[in-house]
Each structure stands twice: as structure tokens, then as C-alpha cells.
Write a protein that holds these residues in place. Structure first.
Motif, PDB file in Angstrom:
ATOM      1  N   ASP A   1       0.893  -1.058  -0.071  1.00  0.00           N
ATOM      2  CA  ASP A   1       0.390  -0.052   0.187  1.00  0.00           C
ATOM      3  C   ASP A   1       0.697   1.542   0.050  1.00  0.00           C
ATOM      4  OD1 ASP A   1      -2.854   0.866  -0.830  1.00  0.00           O
ATOM      5  OD2 ASP A   1      -2.955   1.579   1.566  1.00  0.00           O
TER       6      ASP A   1
ATOM      7  N   GLY B   1      -5.630  -2.139   0.648  1.00  0.00           N
ATOM      8  CA  GLY B   1      -4.873  -0.979   0.833  1.00  0.00           C
ATOM      9  C   GLY B   1      -5.945  -0.160   0.933  1.00  0.00           C
TER      10      GLY B   1
ATOM     11  N   GLY C   1      -2.754  -8.353  -0.831  1.00  0.00           N
ATOM     12  CA  GLY C   1      -2.504  -6.343  -0.519  1.00  0.00           C
ATOM     13  C   GLY C   1      -3.368  -5.640  -2.190  1.00  0.00           C
TER      14      GLY C   1
END
Length: 325
Positions: free
Chosen positions: A152, A242, A183
Motif C-alpha cells: 500500500d 490497502g 494486498g
């Protein structure tokens, strides 16, 4: 959707220039058997041949290279189950930046050893007792270290997008691009690159069924999280997308799907045997969606990103004994 930390294709191009001559231009592999099986033309972008054995090196180097001088001197800290850990460690070694890595104590032994081998200090923690982000934040404050998150971060995302950029530049425009998702750094970066270089291409992210937070988030438009999901794909055990990757995935990705643990293992063995390449469970998520028929696109030109090849063979053997394949 525009936001301060948003990433553009221009950022991906800058990252590609910064990485030129440092990161490997990884190969693209094809298989007549797989083309016949799927009824499509399939191109595997093999990031398992990247430095440190996964796509993560590009993001780590791009982020560390842009630290201010005082940040480089005091050092960086990252948290990772293994691939980002190794990537940050090697990037730090190349850039002469001290690195500290927070890793779960059950991370694959091969990944722990490689991270230490690249010169990083490794701090282990118990997944069930400790929040890795909080531990890293505490250490960063105590030691004046800069946190390099695994996905992120705009510099991470931009560099991961170079995977799709390389693939499309090499094989031409695609009808479909399949990318694994933990992610969302690789997925969002690849989708941004695809929109510019192959505008008609549909991008699909792939997760384990047992770690389906991004898939649920994508379809509900609400950010879901999971706590330490029990999946063999350790690189996809991230708790959630994220703050930066979630809106990027919503903007640029066309669909999200999941694959079973059995499908992951079958696909991993199949690629070992047929493509003759070593791939890790997380690395085959995108391929599993195609080879197991979760995603069907006959007569299509398909790109598949193989994200990594860091396999702990001894540990993996114990994990797969209970699966009927």
C-alpha cells in the motif's frame, strides 16, 4: 477516482526507467499443452525468475531508492511473510541502506534464510499474538526507521505495474490478464498498465477461497478484512486491500475470483511438471483460475502473471499431505 496517492501509467514508466539494468527482464513462457487445454493462447509472465524469486524486488527497490538521504542513513523497516522481506533486504544491500524485517515465525524457512542472507536483521513474531503493522510501527519509532509497506504505497504499486508493462510490450495487446492478489499492489499496478497499453483487455484478480477479503470487497464495494487466513498461499495472507490499492482495484480491475486450496496445489504441481519451473503456491493463483476453469475465455489471448517461486519444499510437503488431489 483521483486521490493524492493515486498511481498513473506515467509513474509506472518512471519506475521502469529507474529499474532498468537492476531488475531482471523476466521471461514469458508458453505451452502447447495449456493452449490446447484452455482453447486459448496463454502467455505466462514468470516473475519467479526476478531477483529474490518474486515480483516484489521491483517495488522494494523503487521505494528504497526514493528515500531521502537522512532516511537512507537511519534505515528502513518492512513487515512480510517472505517475498517482500527478501526484496527489501536485497534492495537495501544494493543501495547501502540498513534494513530490519518483521517476519512471522512460521514464515517459510527458505524465505527467512534468504532475508538474513541479504543482510537484513530479522525480527520474528507470533501471528496469533502480535499485529505485525503495530510491531513495525513501534520499532520504527524507537529506532527512527522508515516503514516500507509490502503493497500500500504508490512507489511499490508503480513498480509492480512494470510486470504487465513488460508482458504487453513483449507479446502485444491481450484480451485477458490474470493476476494474483494479496494486498493488491501487483494487481492494481498491472491493471493500470494494462488500461494504457491494452485498453480492451479485461483484468481479473485471483485470491485463495480461504483469504477472499479482496474479492468480497470488490463485489460489495466495502473494504473487508480477514484475520490470519489459513491458506497454503502464504503471500496472500494479507488482512485486506490497502487504503491506496482498494480504490485502484475498484477503478481498474474488471473482476475478482477465488480458487480452492486443492486447485492451488494441483496447479503448482502441473506447472512444475509441464513448464519445468519452480513456482510457489501464491505464485500460481492466477494460473489456477484458468487451468481449473474458474475463468473461461476460449479463443482469447491471455496473460497470466506467475508472481513468485520461493518454495520451502520440506515445509510444503507437510502441508499438502491432507489434501486429496
Amino acid at each position: 477516482m483521483s486521490q493524492p496517492d493515486s498511481v498513473t501509467f506515467a509513474d509506472i514508466e518512471v519506475a521502469a526507467k529507474r529499474l532498468a539494468g537492476i531488475a531482471h527482464h523476466t521471461p514469458v513462457i508458453t505451452s502447447r499443452t495449456i493452449n490446447q487445454h484452455t482453447g486459448s493462447q496463454v502467455f505466462f509472465k514468470c516473475k519467479n525468475f526476478q531477483r529474490t524469486g518474486s515480483f516484489k524486488f521491483r517495488g522494494a527497490y523503487n521505494a528504497l531508492a526514493q528515500l531521502r538521504l537522512e532516511q537512507q542513513q537511519t534505515g528502513a523497516i518492512a513487515y512480510s511473510s517472505g517475498n517482500h522481506a527478501q526484496a527489501v533486504a536485497l534492495a537495501g544491500q544494493l543501495l547501502n541502506i540498513p534494513t530490519t524485517i518483521v517476519m512471522p515465525e512460521d514464515a517459510p524457512t527458505v524465505k527467512q534464510a534468504a532475508t538474513r542472507g541479504y543482510g537484513a536483521e530479522v525480527i520474528l513474531y507470533n501471528r496469533s499474538e502480535t499485529n505485525r503493522e503495530e510491531l513495525a510501527q513501534t520499532l520504527a519509532q524507537q529506532r527512527n526507521l522508515t516503514i516500507i509497506p509490502p503493497y500500500d504505497h504508490p512507489h511499490i504499486i508503480a513498480a509492480q505495474g512494470t510486470a504487465a508493462k513488460e508482458l504487453i510490450k513483449e507479446v502485444g495487446e491481450l484480451d485477458l490478464l490474470l493476476v494474483c492478489c494479496g494486498g493488491g499492489g501487483l494487481l492494481s499496478g498491472s491493471a493500470i498498465a494494462s488500461q494504457t497499453l491494452s485498453p480492451k483487455c479485461k483484468v481479473i484478480g485471483v485470491e485463495p477461497e480461504r483469504a477472499d477479503d479482496a474479492t468480497r470487497s470488490f463485489h460489495s464495494k466495502i473494504l473487508y478484512s480477514v484475520n490470519n487466513p489459513d491458506t497454503i498461499a502464504d503471500g496472500a495472507r494479507t488482512p485486506s486491500l490497502g487504503k491506496i490499492t482498494f480504490p485502484l482495484v475498484l477503478d481498474y480491475v474488471d473482476n475478482m475470483v477465488t480458487v480452492s486450496e486443492e486447485a492451488i496445489i494441483r496447479t503448482m504441481f502441473f506447472l512444475w511438471q509441464r513448464l519445468k519451473i519452480v513456482v510457489e503456491p501464491t505464485g500460481v493463483l492466477a494460473a489456477a483460475a484458468l487451468l481449473e476453469g474458474v475463468v473461461k475465455a476460449p479463443q482469447a489471448k491471455i496473460g497470466v502473471v506467475i508472481s513468485g517461486g520461493n518454495v520451502d519444499l520440506k515445509g510444503l510437503g507437510h502441508k499438502i499431505m491432507n489434501y486429496e488431489l
